[in-house]
Design a protein around this motif. Structure first.
Motif, mmCIF file in Angstrom:
data_model
loop_
_atom_site.group_PDB
_atom_site.id
_atom_site.type_symbol
_atom_site.label_atom_id
_atom_site.label_comp_id
_atom_site.label_asym_id
_atom_site.label_seq_id
_atom_site.Cartn_x
_atom_site.Cartn_y
_atom_site.Cartn_z
ATOM 1 N N ASN A 1 -26.737 -86.198 3.494
ATOM 2 C CA ASN A 1 -28.276 -85.530 2.729
ATOM 3 C C ASN A 1 -28.092 -85.565 1.169
ATOM 4 O OD1 ASN A 1 -29.198 -84.909 5.335
ATOM 5 N ND2 ASN A 1 -28.690 -82.932 5.292
ATOM 6 N N ALA A 2 -26.741 -85.488 0.701
ATOM 7 C CA ALA A 2 -26.691 -85.443 -0.638
ATOM 8 C C ALA A 2 -26.827 -86.670 -1.319
ATOM 9 C CB ALA A 2 -25.267 -84.689 -0.975
ATOM 10 N N VAL B 1 -28.441 -78.210 -0.206
ATOM 11 C CA VAL B 1 -28.085 -79.558 -0.476
ATOM 12 C C VAL B 1 -28.422 -79.405 -1.956
ATOM 13 C CG1 VAL B 1 -28.542 -82.107 -0.692
ATOM 14 C CG2 VAL B 1 -28.424 -80.982 1.566
ATOM 15 N N LEU B 2 -29.507 -79.111 -2.540
ATOM 16 C CA LEU B 2 -29.950 -79.182 -4.057
ATOM 17 C C LEU B 2 -29.116 -78.184 -4.578
ATOM 18 C CD1 LEU B 2 -33.818 -79.359 -3.441
ATOM 19 C CD2 LEU B 2 -32.361 -80.941 -4.694
ATOM 20 N N SER B 3 -28.741 -76.869 -4.025
ATOM 21 C CA SER B 3 -27.953 -75.908 -4.692
ATOM 22 C C SER B 3 -26.520 -76.533 -4.921
ATOM 23 C CB SER B 3 -27.998 -74.533 -3.902
ATOM 24 O OG SER B 3 -29.224 -73.999 -4.012
ATOM 25 N N ARG B 4 -26.006 -77.095 -3.920
ATOM 26 C CA ARG B 4 -24.629 -77.603 -4.164
ATOM 27 C C ARG B 4 -24.460 -78.721 -5.140
ATOM 28 N NH1 ARG B 4 -22.824 -77.644 2.098
ATOM 29 N NH2 ARG B 4 -22.472 -75.358 2.349
ATOM 30 N N LEU B 5 -25.610 -79.524 -4.918
ATOM 31 C CA LEU B 5 -25.576 -80.683 -6.166
ATOM 32 C C LEU B 5 -25.925 -79.940 -7.727
ATOM 33 C CD1 LEU B 5 -27.852 -83.328 -4.354
ATOM 34 C CD2 LEU B 5 -25.300 -83.288 -5.023
ATOM 35 N N GLU B 6 -26.542 -78.953 -7.630
ATOM 36 C CA GLU B 6 -26.584 -78.229 -8.959
ATOM 37 C C GLU B 6 -25.386 -77.408 -9.223
ATOM 38 O OE1 GLU B 6 -29.650 -75.099 -11.277
ATOM 39 O OE2 GLU B 6 -29.161 -74.889 -9.071
#
Length: 119
Positions: free
Chosen positions: A23-24, A58-63
């Motif tokens: 997903n990332a 996913v977005l939070s981890r990438l951030e």
């Protein structure tokens, strides 16, 4: 993620159909393809087919890793240096997996050192 032309030319069709895209990976590919725009979470979700229950994580981890930026309700690709480092590691991992095969975690654990009980 794109592959180099040498891999394309030398690989069988079966090998190229195998994808372990996360997903990332899909989120990063989408945002990197649109570096001059920012998107809402739902727009990223719709463009990447990441499940509604997963996109926020996913977005939070990438951030947290500096790979995407977030303001208000909008998300954009991160700064060039951080994204380049991520891309380099991801491509190196893929190349190693293609050449040597993916690691088997159970096999790896059989040979791992146990810090609590060294032999």
């Amino acid at each position: 993620m794109p592959i180099d032309i040498e891999t394309f030319e030398s690989s069988s069709e079966d090998r190229l159909q195998h994808s372990e895209e996360t997903n990332a990976d899909r989120v990063m590919q989408f945002l990197a393809a649109n570096p001059n725009q920012a998107f809402t979470q739902s727009e990223v979700r719709d463009a990447t087919d990441v499940k509604a229950g997963s996109i926020s994580v996913v977005l939070s981890r990438l951030e947290d890793r500096g790979l995407v930026r977030h303001k208000g309700t909008y998300w954009a690709i991160g700064e060039a240096d951080e994204v380049a480092a991520y891309t380099s590691v991801a491509e190196s991992t893929r190349a190693a997996n293609d050449r040597f095969g993916e690691e088997d975690m159970d096999e790896w654990l059989e040979h791992a050192v146990d810090d609590e009980n060294p032999e």
